[in-house]
Scaffold this active site. Sequence first.
Site, PDB file in Angstrom:
ATOM      1  CB  SER A  38      -0.911  -0.107   1.360  1.00  0.00           C
ATOM      2  OG  SER A  38      -0.063   0.171   2.392  1.00  0.00           O
ATOM      3  CG  LEU A  81       1.137   1.225   7.397  1.00  0.00           C
ATOM      4  CD1 LEU A  81       0.228   1.777   6.467  1.00  0.00           C
ATOM      5  CD2 LEU A  81       0.543   1.030   8.926  1.00  0.00           C
ATOM      6  CB  ILE A 102       7.452  -0.557   8.835  1.00  0.00           C
ATOM      7  CG1 ILE A 102       6.923  -1.044   9.931  1.00  0.00           C
ATOM      8  CG2 ILE A 102       7.398   1.132   8.611  1.00  0.00           C
ATOM      9  CD1 ILE A 102       5.203  -0.863  10.144  1.00  0.00           C
ATOM     10  CE  LYS A 103       5.940   0.737   0.155  1.00  0.00           C
ATOM     11  NZ  LYS A 103       4.807   0.851  -0.974  1.00  0.00           N
ATOM     12  CB  ILE A 104      11.728   2.977   5.261  1.00  0.00           C
ATOM     13  CG1 ILE A 104      11.015   2.651   6.908  1.00  0.00           C
ATOM     14  CG2 ILE A 104      12.540   4.059   5.618  1.00  0.00           C
ATOM     15  CD1 ILE A 104      11.909   2.258   8.030  1.00  0.00           C
TER      16      ILE A 104
END
Length: 374
Positions: free
Chosen positions: A49, A113, A144-146
């Site tokens: 997402s 996310l 977790i998207k970074i």
Amino acid sequence: MSTSPSVSEPVAALARHGVSVWLDDLSRELVRGGDLQRLVDRGVVGVTSNPTIFASALAKGDAYDEQMAELRASGASVLDAVTAITTTDVREACDVLAPVYEATDGVDGRVSLEVEPGLAHDTDGTLAQARSLFATVDRPNVMIKIPATVEGLPAITGVLADGISVNVTLIFSLDRYRAVLNAWLDGLERAVENGKDVSTIHSVASFFVSRVDGTVDGRLDADGSAEAKQLRGTAAVANARLAYQAFEEMLASTRWSDLAAAGAHPQRPLWASTGVKDTAYPDTKYVTDLVAPDTVNTMPLKTFDAVEDHGEVAGDTVRDTYTEASASLDAVERLGIGYADVVAGLEREGVEKFSASWGELLETVEKALAEAGR
């Protein structure tokens, strides 16, 4: 993991050749209406997402009305409401994908996310929000998207060192990808030092594909020469294939062999932005041209449907192509289209686009909160 009878042959072939199919879409309607489970039955084994996806989801239908009313009644701020909405969607998607997560020992069954785009150049802010989002979703299969900005690199290391799985996003250049690999290795090494079980930590590196052709092809069209016409549609795949070469070089390193001995999993290349934007190209181009072991391809639904319907997956299309890929990028460079300029511009535009979508998301939620109080 065995495939179900409802998995098409092209999708099954991707799995056989080491490609995990993830969906680049998420909404409450998709999850609660059962469509996500049906896609899992068809071979989708993960979800990504981003702010653009959430902004689109919030702007449609009434799936969020009940939660919006509850948030309004509790006096939630717009930012708190955005966090509550997005983490709820991700948590519920994680639950749908939990059986895949269990069956693949955590390799797949993942839902990503992203941290707030405005933090792309704020290392400490990214670290804090990544930890907070992980705790709020409270599911082991969340990623977790970074973003892979310069400031994002130490945050990637720090989050991995905490034992949190990470999807590194917005990678366009080979140099930055190598820096991402280094940040990931640093994070795992620190996790070992911190006493973490590295076998539970997973990561993917999202290398963006179609946007490279979008920019390079435009400049090739402006050139107009016969050579420029022949080079259309070659840069993005060449760039991704050379990224895979860097991945293979990492797998051959001593640093990796030491971590593998401790139970670590490789950071898989993930091909993102795989929807074809130029109708002159096959609609499955950025899938079938990038088949290689230990990769992920995250597709918009339209691309997944196309692959399922008529994708031709003959085998590995990445390894043994490195010389040709280098030649393609060199040829583009000789025409005066600077690689460094292209990828730097794409990263800048990527952050700006996600920031704009984040702004739209905030406006949509603010409006919905106000209407919920009427």
